[in-house]
Design a protein around this motif. Sequence first.
Motif, PDB file in Angstrom:
ATOM      1  N   ARG A   1      36.160   9.202   5.846  1.00  0.00           N
ATOM      2  CA  ARG A   1      35.302  10.116   5.100  1.00  0.00           C
ATOM      3  C   ARG A   1      33.987  10.160   5.869  1.00  0.00           C
ATOM      4  O   ARG A   1      33.368   9.138   6.143  1.00  0.00           O
ATOM      5  CB  ARG A   1      35.038   9.642   3.676  1.00  0.00           C
ATOM      6  N   TYR A   2      33.584  11.371   6.221  1.00  0.00           N
ATOM      7  CA  TYR A   2      32.313  11.592   6.890  1.00  0.00           C
ATOM      8  C   TYR A   2      31.365  12.200   5.858  1.00  0.00           C
ATOM      9  O   TYR A   2      31.733  13.144   5.152  1.00  0.00           O
ATOM     10  CB  TYR A   2      32.455  12.564   8.067  1.00  0.00           C
ATOM     11  N   GLU A   3      30.164  11.649   5.776  1.00  0.00           N
ATOM     12  CA  GLU A   3      29.141  12.206   4.891  1.00  0.00           C
ATOM     13  C   GLU A   3      27.901  12.504   5.713  1.00  0.00           C
ATOM     14  O   GLU A   3      27.312  11.609   6.304  1.00  0.00           O
ATOM     15  CB  GLU A   3      28.806  11.221   3.771  1.00  0.00           C
ATOM     16  N   GLY A   4      27.544  13.772   5.740  1.00  0.00           N
ATOM     17  CA  GLY A   4      26.286  14.193   6.354  1.00  0.00           C
ATOM     18  C   GLY A   4      25.215  14.072   5.284  1.00  0.00           C
ATOM     19  O   GLY A   4      24.948  15.039   4.568  1.00  0.00           O
ATOM     20  N   LEU A   5      24.650  12.884   5.139  1.00  0.00           N
ATOM     21  CA  LEU A   5      23.691  12.615   4.067  1.00  0.00           C
ATOM     22  C   LEU A   5      22.464  13.515   4.162  1.00  0.00           C
ATOM     23  O   LEU A   5      21.854  13.851   3.152  1.00  0.00           O
ATOM     24  CB  LEU A   5      23.280  11.143   4.089  1.00  0.00           C
ATOM     25  N   PHE A   6      22.135  13.943   5.361  1.00  0.00           N
ATOM     26  CA  PHE A   6      20.960  14.797   5.585  1.00  0.00           C
ATOM     27  C   PHE A   6      21.167  16.218   5.074  1.00  0.00           C
ATOM     28  O   PHE A   6      20.217  16.965   4.937  1.00  0.00           O
ATOM     29  CB  PHE A   6      20.598  14.816   7.074  1.00  0.00           C
ATOM     30  N   ARG A   7      22.428  16.577   4.780  1.00  0.00           N
ATOM     31  CA  ARG A   7      22.680  17.935   4.301  1.00  0.00           C
ATOM     32  C   ARG A   7      23.664  17.977   3.136  1.00  0.00           C
ATOM     33  O   ARG A   7      24.240  19.024   2.838  1.00  0.00           O
ATOM     34  CB  ARG A   7      23.165  18.836   5.438  1.00  0.00           C
ATOM     35  N   SER A   8      23.899  16.836   2.497  1.00  0.00           N
ATOM     36  CA  SER A   8      24.787  16.742   1.330  1.00  0.00           C
ATOM     37  C   SER A   8      26.168  17.336   1.609  1.00  0.00           C
ATOM     38  O   SER A   8      26.687  18.142   0.847  1.00  0.00           O
ATOM     39  CB  SER A   8      24.159  17.423   0.110  1.00  0.00           C
ATOM     40  N   PHE A   9      26.770  16.924   2.723  1.00  0.00           N
ATOM     41  CA  PHE A   9      28.086  17.403   3.117  1.00  0.00           C
ATOM     42  C   PHE A   9      29.048  16.230   3.176  1.00  0.00           C
ATOM     43  O   PHE A   9      28.699  15.160   3.683  1.00  0.00           O
ATOM     44  CB  PHE A   9      28.029  18.072   4.492  1.00  0.00           C
ATOM     45  N   THR A  10      30.264  16.413   2.673  1.00  0.00           N
ATOM     46  CA  THR A  10      31.307  15.398   2.761  1.00  0.00           C
ATOM     47  C   THR A  10      32.605  16.055   3.200  1.00  0.00           C
ATOM     48  O   THR A  10      32.944  17.141   2.726  1.00  0.00           O
ATOM     49  CB  THR A  10      31.532  14.709   1.396  1.00  0.00           C
ATOM     50  N   GLY A  11      33.313  15.405   4.100  1.00  0.00           N
ATOM     51  CA  GLY A  11      34.611  15.897   4.553  1.00  0.00           C
ATOM     52  C   GLY A  11      35.448  14.756   5.083  1.00  0.00           C
ATOM     53  O   GLY A  11      34.911  13.742   5.539  1.00  0.00           O
ATOM     54  N   GLU A  12      36.754  14.909   5.001  1.00  0.00           N
ATOM     55  CA  GLU A  12      37.656  13.904   5.555  1.00  0.00           C
ATOM     56  C   GLU A  12      38.043  14.275   6.965  1.00  0.00           C
ATOM     57  O   GLU A  12      38.221  15.457   7.282  1.00  0.00           O
ATOM     58  CB  GLU A  12      38.900  13.749   4.687  1.00  0.00           C
TER      59      GLU A  12
END
Length: 185
Positions: free
Chosen positions: A152-163
């Motif tokens: 699971r990748y979370e781009g915390l700086f842009r509120s994005f989550t994807g597998e």
Amino acid sequence: MSDERRVVWRRHDAPTLETCVVHPDRREAEGVVAGMIGGEAIALRWRVGWDEAWHTRRAQIERLERHGTEVMIASDRQGVWHDGAGRHLEALDGCLDVDIGATPFTNTLAIRRLALTVGGAADITVAYVAVPALTVAAAAQRYTRLAEDRYRYEGLFRSFTGELLVDAEGLVRVYEGTFTRVEGA
């Protein structure tokens, strides 16, 4: 990775294709992205180098359709960054990885460097290169290893989550809703 790899990714959220060549013996990868990003026609060439521990050492990104639009950054093993003219980029201090917004290859750098066990997670800060603008800023991210071949990748700086579904070498096969590797490439 032991042998040179050639992969092609198709992007789903923007009509682009990318071809990428990974040179493990040189600890370098390069790619070309062409298509539309953010409503702009784009042709982009990038090259990234890393050390034996998968710390990013340098990145070069060039907009081919805009002559002179280029970003070059380099880092030491401690995450101290400089631009192509040698100026210290203080805002990137502490970043051990680069993330070029137009390619899933740069996820491989963090995946390999972190070497997480299944169930493990890590928060990192990367030197994020936004495309098409080619601006660079520090960006908070999180990787969680869900299975041998899934993160699971979370781009915390842009509120994005994807597998991310990856192969045995950590190269992205499927980036949920964003990229799919064209098999057989």
